[in-house]
Design a protein around this motif. Structure first.
Motif, PDB file in Angstrom:
ATOM      1  N   THR A   1       0.845  -1.198   0.000  1.00 40.09           N
ATOM      2  CA  THR A   1       0.000   0.000   0.000  1.00 40.09           C
ATOM      3  C   THR A   1       0.879   1.246   0.000  1.00 40.09           C
ATOM      4  O   THR A   1       1.747   1.410   0.862  1.00 40.09           O
ATOM      5  N   SER A   2       0.636   2.131  -0.977  1.00 36.69           N
ATOM      6  CA  SER A   2       1.566   3.236  -1.218  1.00 36.69           C
ATOM      7  C   SER A   2       1.231   4.509  -0.463  1.00 36.69           C
ATOM      8  O   SER A   2       2.048   5.414  -0.393  1.00 36.69           O
ATOM      9  N   PHE A   3       0.036   4.604   0.126  1.00 35.59           N
ATOM     10  CA  PHE A   3      -0.339   5.833   0.827  1.00 35.59           C
ATOM     11  C   PHE A   3      -0.756   5.525   2.256  1.00 35.59           C
ATOM     12  O   PHE A   3      -0.002   5.786   3.187  1.00 35.59           O
ATOM     13  N   ARG A   4      -1.917   4.912   2.451  1.00 36.26           N
ATOM     14  CA  ARG A   4      -2.413   4.663   3.800  1.00 36.26           C
ATOM     15  C   ARG A   4      -2.730   3.180   3.961  1.00 36.26           C
ATOM     16  O   ARG A   4      -3.686   2.678   3.384  1.00 36.26           O
ATOM     17  N   PRO A   5      -1.943   2.442   4.732  1.00 37.09           N
ATOM     18  CA  PRO A   5      -2.214   1.016   4.915  1.00 37.09           C
ATOM     19  C   PRO A   5      -3.442   0.790   5.785  1.00 37.09           C
ATOM     20  O   PRO A   5      -3.907   1.677   6.480  1.00 37.09           O
ATOM     21  N   GLY A   6      -3.949  -0.434   5.762  1.00 40.31           N
ATOM     22  CA  GLY A   6      -5.096  -0.799   6.599  1.00 40.31           C
ATOM     23  C   GLY A   6      -6.029  -1.810   5.970  1.00 40.31           C
ATOM     24  O   GLY A   6      -6.959  -2.289   6.624  1.00 40.31           O
ATOM     25  N   THR A   7      -5.797  -2.179   4.695  1.00 36.89           N
ATOM     26  CA  THR A   7      -6.698  -3.131   4.054  1.00 36.89           C
ATOM     27  C   THR A   7      -6.594  -4.530   4.650  1.00 36.89           C
ATOM     28  O   THR A   7      -7.479  -5.359   4.435  1.00 36.89           O
ATOM     29  N   ARG A   8      -5.538  -4.782   5.408  1.00 40.95           N
ATOM     30  CA  ARG A   8      -5.439  -6.087   6.062  1.00 40.95           C
ATOM     31  C   ARG A   8      -6.597  -6.323   7.037  1.00 40.95           C
ATOM     32  O   ARG A   8      -6.910  -7.464   7.382  1.00 40.95           O
ATOM     33  N   PHE A   9      -7.224  -5.242   7.492  1.00 44.83           N
ATOM     34  CA  PHE A   9      -8.307  -5.371   8.463  1.00 44.83           C
ATOM     35  C   PHE A   9      -9.680  -5.543   7.809  1.00 44.83           C
ATOM     36  O   PHE A   9     -10.672  -5.738   8.514  1.00 44.83           O
ATOM     37  N   ALA A  10      -9.739  -5.471   6.490  1.00 42.48           N
ATOM     38  CA  ALA A  10     -11.033  -5.453   5.817  1.00 42.48           C
ATOM     39  C   ALA A  10     -11.825  -6.756   5.946  1.00 42.48           C
ATOM     40  O   ALA A  10     -13.027  -6.701   6.254  1.00 42.48           O
ATOM     41  N   PRO A  11     -11.242  -7.931   5.699  1.00 43.24           N
ATOM     42  CA  PRO A  11     -12.073  -9.138   5.794  1.00 43.24           C
ATOM     43  C   PRO A  11     -12.716  -9.310   7.173  1.00 43.24           C
ATOM     44  O   PRO A  11     -13.908  -9.649   7.269  1.00 43.24           O
ATOM     45  N   ALA A  12     -11.954  -9.079   8.228  1.00 40.06           N
ATOM     46  CA  ALA A  12     -12.516  -9.223   9.568  1.00 40.06           C
ATOM     47  C   ALA A  12     -13.615  -8.198   9.818  1.00 40.06           C
ATOM     48  O   ALA A  12     -14.660  -8.511  10.406  1.00 40.06           O
ATOM     49  N   ALA A  13     -13.391  -6.960   9.363  1.00 34.90           N
ATOM     50  CA  ALA A  13     -14.399  -5.916   9.556  1.00 34.90           C
ATOM     51  C   ALA A  13     -15.670  -6.235   8.784  1.00 34.90           C
ATOM     52  O   ALA A  13     -16.786  -6.015   9.273  1.00 34.90           O
ATOM     53  N   MET A  14     -15.520  -6.754   7.567  1.00 32.05           N
ATOM     54  CA  MET A  14     -16.704  -7.093   6.773  1.00 32.05           C
ATOM     55  C   MET A  14     -17.487  -8.233   7.407  1.00 32.05           C
ATOM     56  O   MET A  14     -18.728  -8.216   7.432  1.00 32.05           O
ATOM     57  N   ARG A  15     -16.787  -9.224   7.939  1.00 33.03           N
ATOM     58  CA  ARG A  15     -17.483 -10.324   8.604  1.00 33.03           C
ATOM     59  C   ARG A  15     -18.286  -9.813   9.806  1.00 33.03           C
ATOM     60  O   ARG A  15     -19.459 -10.158   9.986  1.00 33.03           O
ATOM     61  N   GLU A  16     -17.630  -8.993  10.623  1.00 32.61           N
ATOM     62  CA  GLU A  16     -18.311  -8.487  11.822  1.00 32.61           C
ATOM     63  C   GLU A  16     -19.518  -7.631  11.454  1.00 32.61           C
ATOM     64  O   GLU A  16     -20.606  -7.776  12.021  1.00 32.61           O
ATOM     65  N   ALA A  17     -19.344  -6.740  10.472  1.00 32.49           N
ATOM     66  CA  ALA A  17     -20.435  -5.854  10.080  1.00 32.49           C
ATOM     67  C   ALA A  17     -21.539  -6.585   9.338  1.00 32.49           C
ATOM     68  O   ALA A  17     -22.679  -6.096   9.279  1.00 32.49           O
ATOM     69  N   SER A  18     -21.238  -7.757   8.779  1.00 29.65           N
ATOM     70  CA  SER A  18     -22.277  -8.496   8.055  1.00 29.65           C
ATOM     71  C   SER A  18     -23.410  -8.924   8.969  1.00 29.65           C
ATOM     72  O   SER A  18     -24.529  -9.196   8.496  1.00 29.65           O
ATOM     73  N   ILE A  19     -23.146  -8.953  10.272  1.00 31.82           N
ATOM     74  CA  ILE A  19     -24.194  -9.318  11.233  1.00 31.82           C
ATOM     75  C   ILE A  19     -25.373  -8.349  11.134  1.00 31.82           C
ATOM     76  O   ILE A  19     -26.526  -8.720  11.348  1.00 31.82           O
ATOM     77  N   GLY A  20     -25.087  -7.095  10.788  1.00 34.82           N
ATOM     78  CA  GLY A  20     -26.137  -6.085  10.679  1.00 34.82           C
ATOM     79  C   GLY A  20     -26.743  -5.968   9.293  1.00 34.82           C
ATOM     80  O   GLY A  20     -27.564  -5.068   9.048  1.00 34.82           O
TER      81      GLY A  20
END
Length: 286
Positions: free
Chosen positions: A33-52
């Motif tokens: 990631t060339s500017f702002r890292p953080g996509t490593r957290f996306a799968p877990a965040a999507m799973r958690e938010a899928s509950i809603g």
């Protein structure tokens, strides 16, 4: 399925491997990631938010939970090696496709889509790629890294050849990348208006298609949670409408890339990604 961690199951993805039509898996990685890292957290965040997320789509009058989807968990990323991560994605995608199932990857940075494209090009020699993105991703290398997320479409072109990749929504890149795209891709920058006309030909030919969605194609007003936000993007409803136009294609794999949850403390970007996933899967496979 080795090299997968146990995770909260994605809502509605409760089929067994044997009965599944689609196999969902996460690829948490942001090594280039060339500017702002953080996509490593996306799968877990999507799973958690899928509950809603409701399984029912009132737009399509279909239920996500009616589809046979197996959640295979997340790949365990190798530390500090994008090439190893791409190889993991390639191996996972190949196993899924060779079993006659459709891989659905939750990224993760866009570089690793190359692994999925490599795998599916082996299974489907006539593979085409439909690419929605804010960025060209056509650099041969970036910051001395050939496998950067800024290079994924260039390397996909090396595999597939001229005019087998269609890019839509692009609004950022070097002049040389725009020139290359016009010469070698089906290139439709700035918006998604050309999607219906382009996909009509693919539907007639029934060609196999990989759909790669870099979520930063959305305007940051709708989707601030990404590492490289680019103003001037499409609206949520414009993107949803364009995705519906893909219905009827022979889609053999797809991904959702570049959600970076830390940059949207409201969580709205993660909700947007989940709703787009629901609508895409129902439009293409239900």
């Amino acid at each position: 399925m080795e090299l997968l961690s146990e995770n909260l199951q994605y809502l509605g993805a409760d089929a067994s491997w044997e009965e599944a039509k689609l196999v969902l898996y996460g690829a948490p990685f942001d090594g280039t990631t060339s500017f702002r890292p953080g996509t490593r957290f996306a799968p877990a965040a999507m799973r958690e938010a899928s509950i809603g997320l409701e399984c029912y789509s009132p737009y399509l009058d279909k239920h996500f939970s009616d589809l046979a989807i197996y959640d295979a968990g997340d790949l365990v990323p190798p530390i500090g090696s994008v090439s190893k991560m791409i190889n993991l994605v390639e191996g996972q995608t190949l196993k899924i496709a060779q079993a006659g199932k459709i891989p659905l990857m939750l990224g993760g940075e866009h570089s690793i889509s190359l692994g999925a494209i490599r795998a599916l090009a082996q299974v489907y020699p006539d593979l085409r790629v439909i690419h929605f993105d804010a960025h060209t991703d056509l650099r041969p290398e970036f910051m001395e890294e050939a496998l950067s997320h800024a290079c994924v479409i260039y390397h996909a072109w090396e595999i597939l050849g001229d005019h087998k990749i269609a890019s839509f929504g692009i609004r950022s890149g070097e002049a040389e990348e725009f020139a290359f795209a016009r010469a070698h891709l089906a290139f439709h920058p700035f918006d998604l208006e050309a999607v219906p006309e382009y996909v009509a030909g693919l539907k007639v030919q029934k060609l196999p298609v990989y759909f790669t969605l870099d979520l930063d194609v959305l305007d940051p007003a709708y989707f601030p949670g990404t590492g490289t936000p680019e103003p001037g993007g499409v609206s949520y409803l414009d993107l949803q409408k364009a995705i519906y136009q893909l219905a009827g294609l022979n889609v053999v794999g797809l991904d959702f890339m570049e959600l970076s949850p830390p940059y949207d403390e409201t969580g709205v970007s993660t909700v947007v990604a989940n709703k787009l996933l629901r609508e895409t899967v129902l439009a293409l496979f239900a």
